[in-house]
Design a protein around this motif. Sequence first.
Motif, mmCIF file in Angstrom:
data_model
loop_
_atom_site.group_PDB
_atom_site.id
_atom_site.type_symbol
_atom_site.label_atom_id
_atom_site.label_comp_id
_atom_site.label_asym_id
_atom_site.label_seq_id
_atom_site.Cartn_x
_atom_site.Cartn_y
_atom_site.Cartn_z
ATOM 1 N N HIS A 104 54.890 64.091 24.714
ATOM 2 C CA HIS A 104 53.670 63.527 25.494
ATOM 3 C C HIS A 104 52.565 63.176 24.428
ATOM 4 C CE1 HIS A 104 55.601 64.940 29.125
ATOM 5 N NE2 HIS A 104 55.759 66.138 28.677
ATOM 6 N N THR A 105 52.667 62.090 24.041
ATOM 7 C CA THR A 105 51.718 61.628 22.719
ATOM 8 C C THR A 105 50.432 61.858 23.082
ATOM 9 O OG1 THR A 105 51.376 59.144 23.614
ATOM 10 C CG2 THR A 105 53.535 59.775 22.059
ATOM 11 N N TRP A 106 49.855 61.739 24.333
ATOM 12 C CA TRP A 106 48.401 62.095 24.439
ATOM 13 C C TRP A 106 47.833 63.637 24.204
ATOM 14 C CZ3 TRP A 106 46.379 65.189 28.347
ATOM 15 C CH2 TRP A 106 47.392 65.740 29.106
ATOM 16 N N MET A 107 49.017 64.319 24.281
ATOM 17 C CA MET A 107 48.247 65.720 24.048
ATOM 18 C C MET A 107 48.382 66.321 22.611
ATOM 19 S SD MET A 107 50.447 67.382 27.068
ATOM 20 C CE MET A 107 49.492 68.914 27.487
ATOM 21 N N PRO A 108 49.153 66.019 21.670
ATOM 22 C CA PRO A 108 50.805 65.803 21.655
ATOM 23 C C PRO A 108 51.238 67.267 21.927
ATOM 24 C CG PRO A 108 50.156 65.852 19.381
ATOM 25 C CD PRO A 108 48.915 65.872 20.282
ATOM 26 N N ALA A 109 52.303 67.026 22.911
ATOM 27 C CA ALA A 109 53.124 68.329 22.979
ATOM 28 C C ALA A 109 54.446 67.917 23.616
ATOM 29 C CB ALA A 109 52.550 69.013 24.452
ATOM 30 N N ALA A 110 55.458 68.668 23.419
ATOM 31 C CA ALA A 110 56.784 68.305 23.505
ATOM 32 C C ALA A 110 57.336 69.316 24.882
ATOM 33 C CB ALA A 110 57.925 68.875 22.409
ATOM 34 N N SER A 111 58.169 68.785 25.461
ATOM 35 C CA SER A 111 59.069 69.277 26.597
ATOM 36 C C SER A 111 60.170 69.236 27.061
ATOM 37 C CB SER A 111 57.974 68.786 27.812
ATOM 38 O OG SER A 111 56.630 68.885 27.959
ATOM 39 N N VAL A 112 60.675 70.219 27.730
ATOM 40 C CA VAL A 112 62.062 70.106 28.450
ATOM 41 C C VAL A 112 61.991 70.649 30.070
ATOM 42 C CG1 VAL A 112 64.262 71.337 28.616
ATOM 43 C CG2 VAL A 112 63.194 70.587 26.240
ATOM 44 N N THR A 135 48.548 56.939 24.335
ATOM 45 C CA THR A 135 49.166 55.748 24.986
ATOM 46 C C THR A 135 50.004 56.536 26.188
ATOM 47 O OG1 THR A 135 51.287 54.476 24.746
ATOM 48 C CG2 THR A 135 50.962 56.584 23.313
ATOM 49 N N ASN A 136 50.682 55.864 26.960
ATOM 50 C CA ASN A 136 51.522 56.472 27.964
ATOM 51 C C ASN A 136 52.931 56.508 27.576
ATOM 52 O OD1 ASN A 136 49.406 56.999 29.626
ATOM 53 N ND2 ASN A 136 49.585 54.772 30.574
ATOM 54 N N GLU A 137 53.546 56.011 26.227
ATOM 55 C CA GLU A 137 54.582 56.375 25.712
ATOM 56 C C GLU A 137 55.291 57.724 25.600
ATOM 57 O OE1 GLU A 137 56.284 53.446 22.807
ATOM 58 O OE2 GLU A 137 53.996 53.186 22.174
ATOM 59 N N VAL A 138 56.405 57.706 26.001
ATOM 60 C CA VAL A 138 57.017 59.284 25.571
ATOM 61 C C VAL A 138 58.136 58.959 24.573
ATOM 62 C CG1 VAL A 138 58.142 60.825 26.896
ATOM 63 C CG2 VAL A 138 56.346 59.782 28.121
ATOM 64 N N PHE A 139 58.413 59.950 23.692
ATOM 65 C CA PHE A 139 59.306 59.611 22.801
ATOM 66 C C PHE A 139 59.950 61.002 22.846
ATOM 67 C CE2 PHE A 139 55.782 57.644 20.714
ATOM 68 C CZ PHE A 139 56.060 56.401 20.514
ATOM 69 N N TYR A 140 61.580 60.764 22.482
ATOM 70 C CA TYR A 140 62.023 61.959 21.885
ATOM 71 C C TYR A 140 61.523 62.738 20.875
ATOM 72 C CZ TYR A 140 66.010 60.801 24.997
ATOM 73 O OH TYR A 140 66.571 60.337 26.158
ATOM 74 N N LEU A 141 61.582 64.132 20.569
ATOM 75 C CA LEU A 141 60.774 64.633 19.550
ATOM 76 C C LEU A 141 61.328 64.450 18.273
ATOM 77 C CD1 LEU A 141 59.229 67.043 18.856
ATOM 78 C CD2 LEU A 141 61.044 68.635 19.276
#
Length: 150
Positions: A104-112, A135-141
Amino acid sequence: MIKSIYETHLEVRNLEQSIMFYEKLGIKLAHKIEKRRVAFFFIGEDKQMLGLWEVEKGKEFHKGHFAFGVSLHELENSIEWLKERGIKPTENFFGLNPIEPVVHTWMPAASVYFRDPDGNSLEFITLLDGESIKTNEVFYLSEWKEKYSK
């Protein structure tokens, strides 16, 4: 004044099945009140609390969502860790397959993401070093690391 969220509660349909599921996650049952059909778990060193409340058959059921904080190393291994326990990682809210954590790029934080036996949405999450990207973009780690890690 507010420093944290101390407790979270979820509705479940089968308390015993849910207790077994959350124990598979390594969470210790702290207290069960059979008459009220509720179980409480302590999580982490600060003993944050998770309450599971069984809903009577035929009563309205509400699904919930919350996230467990984990380290980056744990998150990077969490998909395999879940599978070893018979828990299937799920597609996230953004339509990406659960092949690796998402960022989640706006935090940034990674999740499963994954679900409990009643369909409650659960998440492993870790905050990442680096600047927030509005941004509302979501990337793979792995994509995040290539583009934004220093």
